[in-house]
Design a protein around this motif. Structure first.
Motif, PDB file in Angstrom:
ATOM      1  N   SER A  30       0.832  -1.206   0.000  1.00  0.00           N
ATOM      2  CA  SER A  30       0.000   0.000   0.000  1.00  0.00           C
ATOM      3  C   SER A  30       0.865   1.254   0.000  1.00  0.00           C
ATOM      4  O   SER A  30       2.038   1.229   0.392  1.00  0.00           O
ATOM      5  N   VAL A  31       0.277   2.361  -0.435  1.00  0.00           N
ATOM      6  CA  VAL A  31       0.963   3.648  -0.380  1.00  0.00           C
ATOM      7  C   VAL A  31       1.332   3.973   1.062  1.00  0.00           C
ATOM      8  O   VAL A  31       2.417   4.491   1.342  1.00  0.00           O
ATOM      9  N   GLN A  32       0.438   3.638   2.002  1.00  0.00           N
ATOM     10  CA  GLN A  32       0.714   3.917   3.405  1.00  0.00           C
ATOM     11  C   GLN A  32       1.973   3.186   3.874  1.00  0.00           C
ATOM     12  O   GLN A  32       2.800   3.751   4.603  1.00  0.00           O
ATOM     13  N   GLU A  33       2.144   1.941   3.447  1.00  0.00           N
ATOM     14  CA  GLU A  33       3.345   1.193   3.827  1.00  0.00           C
ATOM     15  C   GLU A  33       4.605   1.823   3.239  1.00  0.00           C
ATOM     16  O   GLU A  33       5.654   1.871   3.891  1.00  0.00           O
ATOM     17  N   VAL A  35       5.096   5.069   2.423  1.00  0.00           N
ATOM     18  CA  VAL A  35       5.455   6.336   3.069  1.00  0.00           C
ATOM     19  C   VAL A  35       5.928   6.114   4.506  1.00  0.00           C
ATOM     20  O   VAL A  35       6.838   6.806   4.982  1.00  0.00           O
ATOM     21  N   GLU A  36       5.334   5.150   5.199  1.00  0.00           N
ATOM     22  CA  GLU A  36       5.794   4.858   6.559  1.00  0.00           C
ATOM     23  C   GLU A  36       7.229   4.342   6.550  1.00  0.00           C
ATOM     24  O   GLU A  36       8.045   4.737   7.382  1.00  0.00           O
ATOM     25  N   THR A  41       5.299  11.723   4.665  1.00  0.00           N
ATOM     26  CA  THR A  41       3.837  11.747   4.595  1.00  0.00           C
ATOM     27  C   THR A  41       3.380  11.418   3.177  1.00  0.00           C
ATOM     28  O   THR A  41       4.154  11.486   2.218  1.00  0.00           O
ATOM     29  N   LYS A  42       2.093  11.071   3.045  1.00  0.00           N
ATOM     30  CA  LYS A  42       1.551  10.847   1.705  1.00  0.00           C
ATOM     31  C   LYS A  42       1.661  12.112   0.861  1.00  0.00           C
ATOM     32  O   LYS A  42       1.942  12.046  -0.340  1.00  0.00           O
ATOM     33  N   TYR A  46       3.202  12.356  -2.837  1.00  0.00           N
ATOM     34  CA  TYR A  46       2.411  12.790  -3.986  1.00  0.00           C
ATOM     35  C   TYR A  46       2.972  14.052  -4.636  1.00  0.00           C
ATOM     36  O   TYR A  46       2.608  14.394  -5.758  1.00  0.00           O
ATOM     37  N   LYS A  52       0.705   5.326  -7.084  1.00  0.00           N
ATOM     38  CA  LYS A  52       1.607   4.196  -6.861  1.00  0.00           C
ATOM     39  C   LYS A  52       2.175   3.670  -8.170  1.00  0.00           C
ATOM     40  O   LYS A  52       3.337   3.264  -8.237  1.00  0.00           O
TER      41      LYS A  52
END
Length: 201
Positions: A30-33, A35-36, A41-42, A46, A52
């Motif tokens: 995921s995008v969250q994974e 960026v973490e 941050t997202k 971006y 992605k």
């Protein structure tokens, strides 16, 4: 490098995305994974990558751009076509194996790119293959390679084999990248050469 020796943010995002795509698959990441893992941050991501799939495209585009630039140098160099083709063929194998995660990710996931990005990638690869093909054709004109072998078929045969390397080769395996390059390129060129007496085989 960014201040303090840290990678610039786009490079860090690409490195993290490559590792996660290789480990978990493109669809499984995921995008969250991303960026973490990159510590951003997202919004920061971006700023550089709108989606992605932009990361997936850029991963392969950068490798292909590197290989294309190196191929152009070999193609424009001096010496017999066979020597330049050998150098170019070994280089594409060694650079592919040096970027094994990128190659693996791309060939697993290219079909997941939007249609327009798939078209862009195919156009880039076609230009690369055309430059490679000119070396085969040059060797045929010189009489070093068999004229009866279609140059396009020879190029597709070689790259089909190269693209399969990522399915079985591992850096810790019995063959290092140099050995794989020597064996593959030897088999490729042996299939192109005319017989010692100059006949077409």
């Amino acid at each position: 490098m960014a201040p303090g020796g840290e990678r610039p943010l786009p490079e860090r995002l690409l490195a993290v995305a490559t590792r996660l795509f290789a480990e978990n698959g493109y669809e499984g990441t995921s995008v969250q994974e991303i960026v973490e893992s990159a510590g951003v941050t997202k919004g920061a991501m971006y700023h550089y990558f709108a989606a992605k799939d932009d990361l997936l495209y850029e991963i392969y585009h950068r490798l292909l751009a590197l290989q294309t630039e190196r191929l152009r140098l070999f193609a424009a160099g001096a010496g017999p076509a066979e020597e330049r083709l050998r150098a170019a063929a070994i280089d594409v194998i060694e650079t592919s194996l040096a970027h094994l995660d990128e190659v693996t990710v791309f060939f697993r996931s290219m079909h997941l790119l939007p249609v327009e990005k798939q078209k862009a990638v195919r156009a880039e690869r076609r230009r690369y293959h055309e430059t490679f093909r000119t070396l085969v054709e040059e060797g045929q004109r010189e009489g070093t390679f068999r004229a009866g072998v279609p140059a396009d078929l020879a190029v597709n045969f070689f790259f089909g084999a190269v693209h399969q390397i990522s399915t079985w080769w591992h850096p810790d395996g019995p063959l290092d990248a140099g050995s794989v390059g020597d064996y593959y390129v030897g088999l490729f060129l042996d299939g192109l050469r005319t017989d010692p007496d100059g006949s077409q085989g």
